[in-house]
Design an enzyme around this catalytic site. Structure first.
Site, PDB file in Angstrom:
ATOM      1  N   ASP A  31       0.818  -1.210   0.000  1.00 22.03           N
ATOM      2  CA  ASP A  31       0.000   0.000   0.000  1.00 22.03           C
ATOM      3  C   ASP A  31       0.857   1.267   0.000  1.00 22.03           C
ATOM      4  O   ASP A  31       0.498   2.269  -0.623  1.00 22.03           O
ATOM      5  CB  ASP A  31      -0.929   0.003   1.219  1.00 22.03           C
ATOM      6  CG  ASP A  31      -2.024  -1.045   1.098  1.00 22.03           C
ATOM      7  OD1 ASP A  31      -2.426  -1.364  -0.030  1.00 22.03           O
ATOM      8  OD2 ASP A  31      -2.482  -1.550   2.136  1.00 22.03           O
ATOM      9  N   ASN A  59      -5.415   8.919   1.532  1.00 21.61           N
ATOM     10  CA  ASN A  59      -6.019   8.288   2.701  1.00 21.61           C
ATOM     11  C   ASN A  59      -6.407   9.296   3.768  1.00 21.61           C
ATOM     12  O   ASN A  59      -7.526   9.278   4.274  1.00 21.61           O
ATOM     13  CB  ASN A  59      -5.038   7.286   3.334  1.00 21.61           C
ATOM     14  CG  ASN A  59      -5.103   5.917   2.703  1.00 21.61           C
ATOM     15  OD1 ASN A  59      -6.028   5.614   1.960  1.00 21.61           O
ATOM     16  ND2 ASN A  59      -4.119   5.088   2.994  1.00 21.61           N
ATOM     17  N   THR A  84     -10.049   2.780   6.272  1.00 17.71           N
ATOM     18  CA  THR A  84      -9.556   1.471   6.718  1.00 17.71           C
ATOM     19  C   THR A  84      -8.072   1.501   7.064  1.00 17.71           C
ATOM     20  O   THR A  84      -7.482   0.458   7.357  1.00 17.71           O
ATOM     21  CB  THR A  84      -9.785   0.416   5.619  1.00 17.71           C
ATOM     22  OG1 THR A  84      -9.232   0.902   4.391  1.00 17.71           O
ATOM     23  CG2 THR A  84     -11.276   0.137   5.428  1.00 17.71           C
ATOM     24  N   SER A 143      -7.243   2.295  12.843  1.00 13.68           N
ATOM     25  CA  SER A 143      -6.452   1.947  14.024  1.00 13.68           C
ATOM     26  C   SER A 143      -6.716   2.907  15.179  1.00 13.68           C
ATOM     27  O   SER A 143      -6.459   2.580  16.338  1.00 13.68           O
ATOM     28  CB  SER A 143      -4.958   1.936  13.685  1.00 13.68           C
ATOM     29  OG  SER A 143      -4.484   3.241  13.430  1.00 13.68           O
TER      30      SER A 143
END
Length: 270
Positions: A54, A127, A167, A172
């Site tokens: 990623d 992200n 995600t 987290s």
């Protein structure tokens, strides 16, 4: 990007031996099927194939200034949430790509306008964009949503995540997983302090796609702030305000037609 296919495919990879070998094999297979794979990144290509994890996927988009051509990933890393393919699927992919057996998914990045007394810079996150104190110090941030004051945050920082990034770091931190078909931003606290002295939201806040999140730092020890975009960290001094909103950029991911986001979530997290 033109609708006329040039049959040029950019292949990029990280430096892991498995990635380099996959890249070598893929280039051979593509060229055997009549595609041209340039030595240097070609802005006129039809497709980017990124080999790695990623992190490699995100770096490829950042380093090439979020090109208009779609990107697909081959996972030689760990989680591989962005990556669509495994190294053993090269022949299947080329066959399905030539048949047009794929869909194009648009990403909705977040952008931040970071302003000091003298200038402003723009930062893009696929992200997320996180704002944190330097040297792990507690940070104090006055946060408004559009023209409405939201909170005076105290803690390690805040993260503004896209649906795609829900995600990642956001998850987290206890943030919500968001279906990528929704256009929204998520403000997630990083180790918020909630005491008699400080009051901060302890859960993520979901805001509409046309919202502007305004952050005004308060400085206690020194006037520097860390801004992390997609895992890349930058230190900035004397920031007076940060405005975050959904970007107009629309990077594209190529997905095979049987791709299903929630199956991917179950496969990677359950």
């Amino acid at each position: 990007m033109s609708n006329i296919k040039t049959r040029i495919v950019n292949v990029v990879s990280n430096n892991r031996p498995i990635s380099k070998e996959t890249s070598r094999v893929l280039k051979h297979k593509l060229e055997k099927n009549g595609f041209f794979v340039p030595e240097e990144f070609d802005q006129n290509a039809d497709l980017i194939i990124c080999i790695g994890g990623d992190g490699s996927f995100l770096r490829t988009l950042h380093e090439n200034n979020f090109p208009d051509m779609p990107i697909i990933g081959i996972n030689t890393g760990h989680l591989g949430f962005f990556q669509e393919l495994s190294p053993y699927q090269l022949d299947e992919f080329i066959f399905r790509y030539e048949k047009g057996d794929y869909i194009i998914q648009e990403l909705h990045p977040v952008e931040a306008l970071v302003c000091t007394k003298t200038h402003c810079i723009e930062i893009i996150g696929i992200n997320e964009i996180a704002i944190k104190g330097d040297k792990s110090r507690t940070i104090h941030l006055n946060i408004s949503l559009d023209d409405s004051f939201l909170e005076k945050f105290s803690g390690d920082g805040v993260l503004v995540a896209t649906p795609t990034g829900s995600t990642a770091y956001n998850y987290s931190l206890g943030g919500s997983i968001v279906d990528p078909r929704l256009n929204l931003l998520q403000i997630t606290p990083i180790a918020p302090i909630t005491t008699t002295a400080y009051r901060s939201f302890t859960s993520s806040i979901i805001v509409p796609e046309n919202s502007t999140i305004k952050i005004f730092p308060e400085y206690t020890f020194e006037n520097s702030i860390l801004i992390i975009t997609d895992g890349m960290e930058y230190k900035h001094y004397e920031i007076e305000e940060i405005h975050l909103k959904m970007s107009d950029l629309r990077p594209k991911i190529l997905r095979l037609k049987d791709y299903d986001f929630w199956n991917k979530v179950k496969e990677k997290f359950l």
